[in-house]
Design a protein around this motif. Structure first.
Motif, PDB file in Angstrom:
ATOM      1  N   SER A   1      16.038  14.038  -6.715  1.00 11.86           N
ATOM      2  CA  SER A   1      16.156  14.367  -8.136  1.00 11.86           C
ATOM      3  C   SER A   1      16.802  13.267  -8.956  1.00 11.86           C
ATOM      4  O   SER A   1      16.690  13.269 -10.176  1.00 11.86           O
ATOM      5  N   GLY A   2      17.471  12.301  -8.336  1.00 16.42           N
ATOM      6  CA  GLY A   2      18.071  11.202  -9.076  1.00 16.42           C
ATOM      7  C   GLY A   2      19.303  11.634  -9.855  1.00 16.42           C
ATOM      8  O   GLY A   2      19.729  12.781  -9.808  1.00 16.42           O
TER       9      GLY A   2
ATOM     10  N   LYS B   1      21.304   6.164  -9.830  1.00 14.07           N
ATOM     11  CA  LYS B   1      22.200   5.009 -10.001  1.00 14.07           C
ATOM     12  C   LYS B   1      22.877   4.611  -8.698  1.00 14.07           C
ATOM     13  O   LYS B   1      23.305   3.475  -8.543  1.00 14.07           O
ATOM     14  N   ASN B   2      22.971   5.531  -7.739  1.00 12.32           N
ATOM     15  CA  ASN B   2      23.620   5.223  -6.461  1.00 12.32           C
ATOM     16  C   ASN B   2      22.747   4.362  -5.557  1.00 12.32           C
ATOM     17  O   ASN B   2      23.256   3.583  -4.758  1.00 12.32           O
ATOM     18  N   THR B   3      21.426   4.506  -5.666  1.00 11.23           N
ATOM     19  CA  THR B   3      20.505   3.752  -4.817  1.00 11.23           C
ATOM     20  C   THR B   3      19.646   2.769  -5.606  1.00 11.23           C
ATOM     21  O   THR B   3      18.889   2.011  -5.011  1.00 11.23           O
ATOM     22  N   SER B   4      19.746   2.800  -6.938  1.00 15.72           N
ATOM     23  CA  SER B   4      18.927   1.970  -7.837  1.00 15.72           C
ATOM     24  C   SER B   4      17.435   2.240  -7.665  1.00 15.72           C
ATOM     25  O   SER B   4      16.613   1.347  -7.812  1.00 15.72           O
ATOM     26  N   GLU B   5      17.085   3.487  -7.336  1.00 11.70           N
ATOM     27  CA  GLU B   5      15.690   3.854  -7.137  1.00 11.70           C
ATOM     28  C   GLU B   5      15.148   4.599  -8.354  1.00 11.70           C
ATOM     29  O   GLU B   5      15.842   5.418  -8.950  1.00 11.70           O
ATOM     30  N   VAL B   6      13.906   4.299  -8.672  1.00  9.96           N
ATOM     31  CA  VAL B   6      13.152   5.067  -9.661  1.00  9.96           C
ATOM     32  C   VAL B   6      12.168   5.926  -8.886  1.00  9.96           C
ATOM     33  O   VAL B   6      11.437   5.432  -8.030  1.00  9.96           O
ATOM     34  N   MET B   7      12.169   7.218  -9.176  1.00 14.26           N
ATOM     35  CA  MET B   7      11.261   8.147  -8.503  1.00 14.26           C
ATOM     36  C   MET B   7      10.331   8.757  -9.545  1.00 14.26           C
ATOM     37  O   MET B   7      10.794   9.291 -10.555  1.00 14.26           O
ATOM     38  N   ILE B   8       9.045   8.605  -9.310  1.00 15.85           N
ATOM     39  CA  ILE B   8       8.037   9.145 -10.210  1.00 15.85           C
ATOM     40  C   ILE B   8       7.228  10.173  -9.423  1.00 15.85           C
ATOM     41  O   ILE B   8       6.731   9.882  -8.343  1.00 15.85           O
TER      42      ILE B   8
END
Length: 86
Positions: free
Chosen positions: A4-5, A32-39
């Motif tokens: 969920s980010g 922000k903890n992993t610097s991942e964008v999830m789409i």
């Protein structure tokens, strides 16, 4: 929800939130903890709908990405990351 980010991002098609146009729904988040964008995009229609993604504000664009495709053979089927081809 899984993945969920920490921040919700806008997902738009032609300036509008992608909430069912042409059978497509989408959401996006940033962690922000992993610097991942999830789409996450879902096509609930019967036809294939091609899409192009443009991600604003992320420079440089990372050269690696992971695509996970979940699909089903019918409306009553349930799939998962562990069994994506069900």
């Amino acid at each position: 929800a899984n993945h969920s980010g920490t921040h919700t991002l806008k997902v738009q098609a032609e300036g509008q939130a992608l909430i069912g146009q042409n059978g497509l729904y989408a959401s996006a988040s940033f962690d922000k903890n992993t610097s991942e964008v999830m789409i996450k995009a879902v096509n609930v229609g019967k036809n294939i709908v091609p899409i192009n993604l443009k991600i604003n504000g992320i420079l440089p664009v990372p050269s690696n990405a992971t695509l996970i495709t979940l699909k089903g053979g019918g409306l009553q089927e349930v799939n998962s990351f562990e069994d994506p081809n069900k």
